[in-house]
Scaffold this active site. Structure first.
Site, PDB file in Angstrom:
ATOM      1  N   CYS A 114      -4.710   2.395  -3.730  1.00  0.00           N
ATOM      2  CA  CYS A 114      -3.507   2.927  -3.072  1.00  0.00           C
ATOM      3  C   CYS A 114      -2.315   1.993  -3.262  1.00  0.00           C
ATOM      4  O   CYS A 114      -1.508   1.798  -2.338  1.00  0.00           O
ATOM      5  CB  CYS A 114      -3.728   3.176  -1.582  1.00  0.00           C
ATOM      6  SG  CYS A 114      -4.953   4.427  -1.256  1.00  0.00           S
ATOM      7  N   ASP A 132       3.004  -4.797   8.102  1.00  0.00           N
ATOM      8  CA  ASP A 132       1.768  -4.037   7.959  1.00  0.00           C
ATOM      9  C   ASP A 132       0.612  -5.032   8.046  1.00  0.00           C
ATOM     10  O   ASP A 132       0.353  -5.799   7.127  1.00  0.00           O
ATOM     11  CB  ASP A 132       1.786  -3.321   6.596  1.00  0.00           C
ATOM     12  CG  ASP A 132       0.445  -2.687   6.249  1.00  0.00           C
ATOM     13  OD1 ASP A 132      -0.527  -2.885   6.993  1.00  0.00           O
ATOM     14  OD2 ASP A 132       0.386  -2.000   5.216  1.00  0.00           O
ATOM     15  N   HIS A 182       0.869  -1.183   0.000  1.00  0.00           N
ATOM     16  CA  HIS A 182       0.000   0.000   0.000  1.00  0.00           C
ATOM     17  C   HIS A 182       0.909   1.237   0.000  1.00  0.00           C
ATOM     18  O   HIS A 182       2.019   1.183   0.526  1.00  0.00           O
ATOM     19  CB  HIS A 182      -0.824  -0.065   1.288  1.00  0.00           C
ATOM     20  CG  HIS A 182      -1.913   0.936   1.420  1.00  0.00           C
ATOM     21  ND1 HIS A 182      -1.697   2.212   1.857  1.00  0.00           N
ATOM     22  CD2 HIS A 182      -3.246   0.838   1.187  1.00  0.00           C
ATOM     23  CE1 HIS A 182      -2.849   2.871   1.901  1.00  0.00           C
ATOM     24  NE2 HIS A 182      -3.810   2.048   1.491  1.00  0.00           N
ATOM     25  N   GLN A 213      -4.521  -5.622   6.787  1.00  0.00           N
ATOM     26  CA  GLN A 213      -5.479  -6.549   6.176  1.00  0.00           C
ATOM     27  C   GLN A 213      -5.410  -7.949   6.771  1.00  0.00           C
ATOM     28  O   GLN A 213      -6.073  -8.862   6.263  1.00  0.00           O
ATOM     29  CB  GLN A 213      -5.241  -6.630   4.647  1.00  0.00           C
ATOM     30  CG  GLN A 213      -5.413  -5.308   3.921  1.00  0.00           C
ATOM     31  CD  GLN A 213      -6.860  -4.815   3.896  1.00  0.00           C
ATOM     32  OE1 GLN A 213      -7.805  -5.575   4.134  1.00  0.00           O
ATOM     33  NE2 GLN A 213      -7.051  -3.544   3.604  1.00  0.00           N
ATOM     34  N   LYS A 257     -10.555  -1.061  10.449  1.00  0.00           N
ATOM     35  CA  LYS A 257     -10.672  -2.219   9.555  1.00  0.00           C
ATOM     36  C   LYS A 257     -11.020  -3.495  10.321  1.00  0.00           C
ATOM     37  O   LYS A 257     -11.235  -4.540   9.741  1.00  0.00           O
ATOM     38  CB  LYS A 257      -9.370  -2.424   8.774  1.00  0.00           C
ATOM     39  CG  LYS A 257      -9.101  -1.298   7.763  1.00  0.00           C
ATOM     40  CD  LYS A 257      -7.901  -1.621   6.919  1.00  0.00           C
ATOM     41  CE  LYS A 257      -7.292  -0.396   6.258  1.00  0.00           C
ATOM     42  NZ  LYS A 257      -7.983   0.001   5.044  1.00  0.00           N
TER      43      LYS A 257
HETATM   44  N1  PMP Z   1      -1.815  -0.953   4.556  1.00  0.00           N
HETATM   45  C1  PMP Z   1      -2.723  -1.714   3.956  1.00  0.00           C
HETATM   46  C2  PMP Z   1      -2.335  -3.074   3.459  1.00  0.00           C
HETATM   47  C3  PMP Z   1      -4.025  -1.235   3.801  1.00  0.00           C
HETATM   48  O1  PMP Z   1      -4.942  -1.993   3.198  1.00  0.00           O
HETATM   49  C4  PMP Z   1      -4.367   0.050   4.290  1.00  0.00           C
HETATM   50  C5  PMP Z   1      -5.758   0.627   4.120  1.00  0.00           C
HETATM   51  N2  PMP Z   1      -6.323   0.424   2.874  1.00  0.00           N
HETATM   52  C6  PMP Z   1      -3.374   0.795   4.913  1.00  0.00           C
HETATM   53  C7  PMP Z   1      -2.113   0.258   5.035  1.00  0.00           C
HETATM   54  C8  PMP Z   1      -3.643   2.155   5.472  1.00  0.00           C
HETATM   55  O2  PMP Z   1      -4.518   2.083   6.531  1.00  0.00           O
HETATM   56  P1  PMP Z   1      -5.102   3.404   7.211  1.00  0.00           P
HETATM   57  O3  PMP Z   1      -5.644   4.238   6.096  1.00  0.00           O
HETATM   58  O4  PMP Z   1      -6.147   2.906   8.129  1.00  0.00           O
HETATM   59  O5  PMP Z   1      -3.967   4.070   7.918  1.00  0.00           O
END
Ligand code: PMP
Length: 415
Positions: free
Chosen positions: A374, A199, A122, A202, A225
């Site tokens: 993203c 990270d 991401h 997910q 999430k």
């Molecule tokens: N890493 C991953 C793999 C994600 O899917 C996401 C959210 N789509 C993020 C980071 C960022 O998370 P947040 O916007 O809640 O900080």
């Protein structure tokens, strides 16, 4: 028995109608819906126990502080950390990664040192390192993958050099659903004495996670999430790392003593929690974790794996369907039977633009994500601009998948 209908009763928003159709919410990768228990716990705190934390001797402040520290303990238990001191509350995954990137690079990295990420990250696990590359001259290296979205571990091994200071990879890809072999990635890094940041945005909502079993040095996730509120997330860091790293932001709460000549910093985790924390959201997050714990993370993982398998089987029968990422029954050679896919399905149908199909599915009440999710570098790797993405949560059903698949067929016929 997994009782999805009873679970659905806890989520009032699932009764919503969209354009005259019952809402089918398949955008859980972006954010999840909240059960009553979470919302009510937060409302209750505002009504009965609202006060700034760690500051007052008065009753309400003591109650609010106790609640915050209990929430920290709930997070500790949930991800199986050794100590609650290793749990830093942040705004979410993005802030957690920025914290590590900033503090780690400031102290542990020199120009020419390397950080390794993967090609399926991401943006929040790419851009913070790029900013450090601009500021400090560090180098960002990228683990490649197969066309099916499986990381090439041999290539990863080759990327490691004496200048590699940190590895930072996603546990589960938010686009491909790939469950990366993070235990293996960490083991290899540790053979070279290199720490690893995972990270878990997910993964934490969908499977049991033990930071100790993984031996992760840093692990982060977002509350929203995992059926909790927005504005709260977690950075887990091994005590020795958190003790060693400098603060990220500064101000109240993170200090020991302050004078104009000299300031000392608070102990961990408070050293990393400058300012008033989002203590009500922490209460909501703890409630959300208790909620999923009660259902059982292993039960949620099994239910979602079966639902994903069912959806992929149905979707694969649609003409010109292209599903990205590993197939559910595909296994890594060294995975010892671990399934390689989470409950995220990115797809395209023929030449239909993802935005067009997403918009038309919305007219049928079906919420899917469209775009690059993203993860633009991953889109470049796949040679596409974007996809549609269905991502499931613990309350989604086989009936919903049937309506979704019928919806894709119906929309496809229009083109
Ligand atoms: N890493 C991953 C793999 C994600 O899917 C996401 C959210 N789509 C993020 C980071 C960022 O998370 P947040 O916007 O809640 O900080």
């Amino acid at each position: 028995m997994y009782n999805v209908q009873s679970i659905r009763q806890d989520f009032p928003i699932l009764q919503t109608e969209v354009f005259g159709h019952p809402l089918i919410y398949f955008d859980n990768g972006a954010t999840t819906q909240k059960p009553r228990q979470v919302v009510e716990a937060m409302v209750q705190q505002y009504y009965t126990a609202n006060s700034n934390v760690h500051r007052g001797v008065h009753h309400l402040s003591v109650v609010a502080t106790d609640m915050l520290e209990q929430s920290r303990e709930t997070v500790r238990r949930f991800i199986d950390a050794e100590s609650a001191h290793e749990i830093v509350f942040t705004r979410g995954t993005t802030e957690s990664i920025n914290l590590v990137a900033s503090s780690f690079c400031q102290q542990e990295m020199q120009a020419g040192d390397e950080v390794i990420v993967s090609c399926m990250e991401h943006h929040s696990n790419i851009v913070p390192w790029q900013i450090q590359a601009q500021r400090k001259g560090i180098i960002v290296k990228v683990i490649p993958m197969t066309n099916d979205g499986i990381l090439l571990i041999d290539e990863y091994k080759k990327l490691i050099t004496k200048r590699t200071k940190l590895i930072s990879v996603a546990h589960v890809s938010n686009v491909l659903g790939t469950i990366n072999p993070v235990a293996e990635i960490i083991r290899i890094a540790h053979e070279h004495g290199i720490p690893v940041l995972i990270d878990g945005a997910q993964s934490v909502p969908h499977m049991p996670v033990s930071v100790r079993a993984l031996d992760a040095d840093f692990y982060c996730f977002s509350g929203h999430k995992v059926y909790g509120p927005t504005g709260i997330g977690v950075l887990y860091g091994k005590r020795e790392w958190l003790d060693r790293l400098p603060p990220y932001q500064s101000g109240g709460e993170m200090i020991g003593t302050v004078s104009f000549e000299h300031t000392t910093f608070n102990e961990i985790p408070f050293k990393f929690e400058a300012g008033t924390p989002n203590y009500v959201a922490a209460t909501g997050l703890a409630k959300a974790l208790e909620y999923v714990e009660k259902i059982g993370m292993a039960n949620i993982a099994a239910y979602e794996a079966e639902l994903t398998q069912y959806a992929i089987t149905q979707m694969a029968q649609i003409e010109n369907m292209r599903i990205f990422g590993p197939m559910p029954n595909e296994q890594l050679p060294d995975s010892k039977g671990i399934i390689t896919r989470g409950s995220v399905i990115s797809f395209l149908v023929g030449q239909i633009h993802h935005l067009d199909m997403g918009t038309l599915l919305d007219r049928l009440g079906i919420a899917v994500r469209t775009g690059h999710h993203c993860a633009e570098p991953l889109m470049h790797r796949l040679g596409i601009e974007g996809t549609m993405r269905a991502s499931f949560g613990l309350y989604n059903t086989h009936d919903e998948v049937d309506v979704f698949v019928a919806g894709i067929r119906r929309v496809s016929k229009m083109f």
